[in-house]
Write an enzyme that holds these catalytic residues in place. Structure first.
Site, PDB file in Angstrom:
ATOM      1  N   ARG A  15      46.127  42.240  42.609  1.00  0.00           N
ATOM      2  CA  ARG A  15      45.726  42.368  41.198  1.00  0.00           C
ATOM      3  C   ARG A  15      46.544  43.451  40.495  1.00  0.00           C
ATOM      4  O   ARG A  15      46.808  43.352  39.289  1.00  0.00           O
ATOM      5  CB  ARG A  15      44.236  42.646  41.079  1.00  0.00           C
ATOM      6  CG  ARG A  15      43.772  43.954  41.705  1.00  0.00           C
ATOM      7  CD  ARG A  15      42.323  44.252  41.374  1.00  0.00           C
ATOM      8  NE  ARG A  15      41.852  45.442  42.070  1.00  0.00           N
ATOM      9  CZ  ARG A  15      40.752  46.113  41.735  1.00  0.00           C
ATOM     10  NH1 ARG A  15      40.018  45.712  40.715  1.00  0.00           N
ATOM     11  NH2 ARG A  15      40.371  47.172  42.415  1.00  0.00           N
ATOM     12  N   SER A  42      39.084  45.753  35.948  1.00  0.00           N
ATOM     13  CA  SER A  42      39.067  45.141  37.275  1.00  0.00           C
ATOM     14  C   SER A  42      40.195  44.143  37.469  1.00  0.00           C
ATOM     15  O   SER A  42      40.775  44.043  38.552  1.00  0.00           O
ATOM     16  CB  SER A  42      37.725  44.451  37.518  1.00  0.00           C
ATOM     17  OG  SER A  42      36.673  45.394  37.541  1.00  0.00           O
ATOM     18  N   GLU A  63      33.246  33.275  29.344  1.00  0.00           N
ATOM     19  CA  GLU A  63      34.423  32.690  29.980  1.00  0.00           C
ATOM     20  C   GLU A  63      34.862  31.374  29.350  1.00  0.00           C
ATOM     21  O   GLU A  63      36.060  31.071  29.291  1.00  0.00           O
ATOM     22  CB  GLU A  63      34.165  32.504  31.475  1.00  0.00           C
ATOM     23  CG  GLU A  63      34.120  33.801  32.264  1.00  0.00           C
ATOM     24  CD  GLU A  63      32.789  34.535  32.139  1.00  0.00           C
ATOM     25  OE1 GLU A  63      32.732  35.708  32.532  1.00  0.00           O
ATOM     26  OE2 GLU A  63      31.816  33.912  31.657  1.00  0.00           O
ATOM     27  N   PHE A  88      33.973  33.115  37.963  1.00  0.00           N
ATOM     28  CA  PHE A  88      33.653  32.723  36.592  1.00  0.00           C
ATOM     29  C   PHE A  88      34.761  31.903  35.940  1.00  0.00           C
ATOM     30  O   PHE A  88      34.492  30.954  35.206  1.00  0.00           O
ATOM     31  CB  PHE A  88      33.354  33.969  35.759  1.00  0.00           C
ATOM     32  CG  PHE A  88      32.330  34.861  36.386  1.00  0.00           C
ATOM     33  CD1 PHE A  88      31.132  34.345  36.860  1.00  0.00           C
ATOM     34  CD2 PHE A  88      32.568  36.217  36.533  1.00  0.00           C
ATOM     35  CE1 PHE A  88      30.184  35.158  37.454  1.00  0.00           C
ATOM     36  CE2 PHE A  88      31.623  37.038  37.135  1.00  0.00           C
ATOM     37  CZ  PHE A  88      30.425  36.513  37.589  1.00  0.00           C
ATOM     38  N   HIS A 114      39.617  38.960  42.125  1.00  0.00           N
ATOM     39  CA  HIS A 114      38.406  39.044  42.940  1.00  0.00           C
ATOM     40  C   HIS A 114      38.051  37.702  43.575  1.00  0.00           C
ATOM     41  O   HIS A 114      36.896  37.269  43.571  1.00  0.00           O
ATOM     42  CB  HIS A 114      37.232  39.570  42.116  1.00  0.00           C
ATOM     43  CG  HIS A 114      37.373  41.020  41.740  1.00  0.00           C
ATOM     44  ND1 HIS A 114      38.457  41.490  41.020  1.00  0.00           N
ATOM     45  CD2 HIS A 114      36.583  42.098  41.985  1.00  0.00           C
ATOM     46  CE1 HIS A 114      38.321  42.790  40.831  1.00  0.00           C
ATOM     47  NE2 HIS A 114      37.204  43.191  41.413  1.00  0.00           N
ATOM     48  N   ASP A 122      30.407  43.242  46.414  1.00  0.00           N
ATOM     49  CA  ASP A 122      29.850  42.474  45.292  1.00  0.00           C
ATOM     50  C   ASP A 122      28.970  41.321  45.773  1.00  0.00           C
ATOM     51  O   ASP A 122      28.167  40.794  45.011  1.00  0.00           O
ATOM     52  CB  ASP A 122      30.970  41.924  44.401  1.00  0.00           C
ATOM     53  CG  ASP A 122      31.591  43.010  43.540  1.00  0.00           C
ATOM     54  OD1 ASP A 122      31.150  44.173  43.646  1.00  0.00           O
ATOM     55  OD2 ASP A 122      32.508  42.701  42.763  1.00  0.00           O
ATOM     56  N   ARG A 172      41.266  41.795  45.223  1.00  0.00           N
ATOM     57  CA  ARG A 172      40.802  43.150  44.958  1.00  0.00           C
ATOM     58  C   ARG A 172      41.348  44.204  45.912  1.00  0.00           C
ATOM     59  O   ARG A 172      41.728  45.302  45.471  1.00  0.00           O
ATOM     60  CB  ARG A 172      39.273  43.160  45.003  1.00  0.00           C
ATOM     61  CG  ARG A 172      38.630  44.519  44.802  1.00  0.00           C
ATOM     62  CD  ARG A 172      37.125  44.394  44.963  1.00  0.00           C
ATOM     63  NE  ARG A 172      36.410  45.614  44.603  1.00  0.00           N
ATOM     64  CZ  ARG A 172      35.088  45.713  44.626  1.00  0.00           C
ATOM     65  NH1 ARG A 172      34.359  44.687  44.982  1.00  0.00           N
ATOM     66  NH2 ARG A 172      34.509  46.845  44.285  1.00  0.00           N
TER      67      ARG A 172
END
Length: 321
Positions: A15, A42, A63, A88, A114, A122, A172
């Site tokens: 990322r 993030s 989204e 999402f 992620h 998470d 991540r």
């Protein structure tokens, strides 16, 4: 060219490579715009926001609107990069992706952070292990999961030049950077990372690093393994896969994804029609993730090099005599 090797010290998140690549693209191309769904810290799109705030759009936790805005910007001549968490972007916004982006063949780049179980603490609700499947099933969609920081930067630059919709998964955690000489990512082309005759391992994402370790462990056992980095899940490098199936007679796929519908399924679909050989899949065995450290979860779900070795031994045992 020497075989790729793991850096002994360098670990970076894919990322972070995405964030850096966006800033580089923003400097050279005025048509690049970036959108996010209130997760820019993030997803690392905040890097672009700081440099080019007039070309950054935060649509909030919405989204579907994120993808719809990206479609509109593409119709206006821009090259939009839209980002959120994989769960999402590929899940909640799927219908808008299908009907508003891919069906009209708009030049939208969906980069999801992620992905996989390495989201870690998470938990299962945010650990997307279905995105390869639900994105690659859309006709004419391109789906990519790069192996490390450096490849990710190449991927982002490549898709900026590519005309058409693309889905890219980035991760991540900080993972080892793979040292390569003269490697150039190409959409739809596999990277040959090692040559062997007994089995071919086909991996992507974080599993490339584990597969590289597995190749060394297999060598100690007297097993010669080829390794393909299949960063592009769709379109697959058909020629490379068929050639390795003919050469090795057995395939093991490795992915941080459900074994249903992802890389392993794509490889199986191809070889069942073109050159049937045993295909054994390393991945999430049709189960949801759990909350835990990302490294611990790889151990728990059997996504380590030692697990790849075990699957290789099964694949070899099933080869045609």
């Amino acid at each position: 060219m020497g075989a790729p090797s793991q850096s002994t010290a360098d670990k970076k998140a894919t990322r972070d490579a995405y964030g850096e690549a966006l800033v580089e693209l923003g400097a050279s191309r005025q048509d690049i715009v970036v959108l996010d769904a209130d997760l820019s810290g993030s997803t690392k799109t905040a890097d672009f926001k700081k440099k080019y705030p007039e070309r950054f759009f935060n649509v909030g936790v919405a989204e579907q609107n994120l993808v719809g805005h990206a479609a509109g910007l593409a119709l206006s001549g821009f090259v939009p990069f839209a980002s959120s968490f994989a769960m999402f972007l590929s899940g909640r916004a799927w219908e808008v992706v299908r009907n508003s982006v891919v069906y009209p063949k708009l030049n939208v780049k969906l980069v999801a952070s992620h992905g996989g179980i390495t989201v870690g603490e998470d938990g299962a609700s945010h650990q997307c292990i279905e995105d390869f499947a639900i994105m690659r099933v859309i006709p004419e969609m391109t789906v990519i999961c790069p192996s490390d920081f450096n490849e990710t930067k190449q991927v982002i630059h490549a898709i900026a030049d590519y005309k058409g919709p693309v889905y890219v998964r980035v991760g991540r955690p900080a993972i080892p950077v793979i040292e390569r000489e003269n490697y150039k990512f190409q959409i739809g082309k596999a990277e040959v990372m090692s040559e062997g005759k007994d089995v071919c391992i086909i991996a992507n994402g974080v599993m490339v690093n584990e597969a590289m370790i597995a190749v060394g462990l297999l060598k100690e056992k007297g097993i010669s393994a080829s390794l393909l980095n299949m960063a592009t899940i769709k379109p697959l490098d058909r020629d490379a896969i068929i050639a390795k199936a003919k050469e090795c007679g057995a395939i093991v796929t490795c992915e941080e994804h459900n074994v249903i519908g992802g890389l392993g399924s794509a490889v199986s679909e191809l070889l069942s029609e073109e050159y049937p050989v045993p295909v054994i899949k390393v991945g999430m065995k049709d189960t949801f993730g759990k909350s835990g450290t990302w490294s611990g979860l790889l151990d728990y779900f059997g996504l380590r090099a030692k697990d790849v070795v075990s699957h290789v031994e099964i694949a070899i045992s099933k080869k045609k005599k």
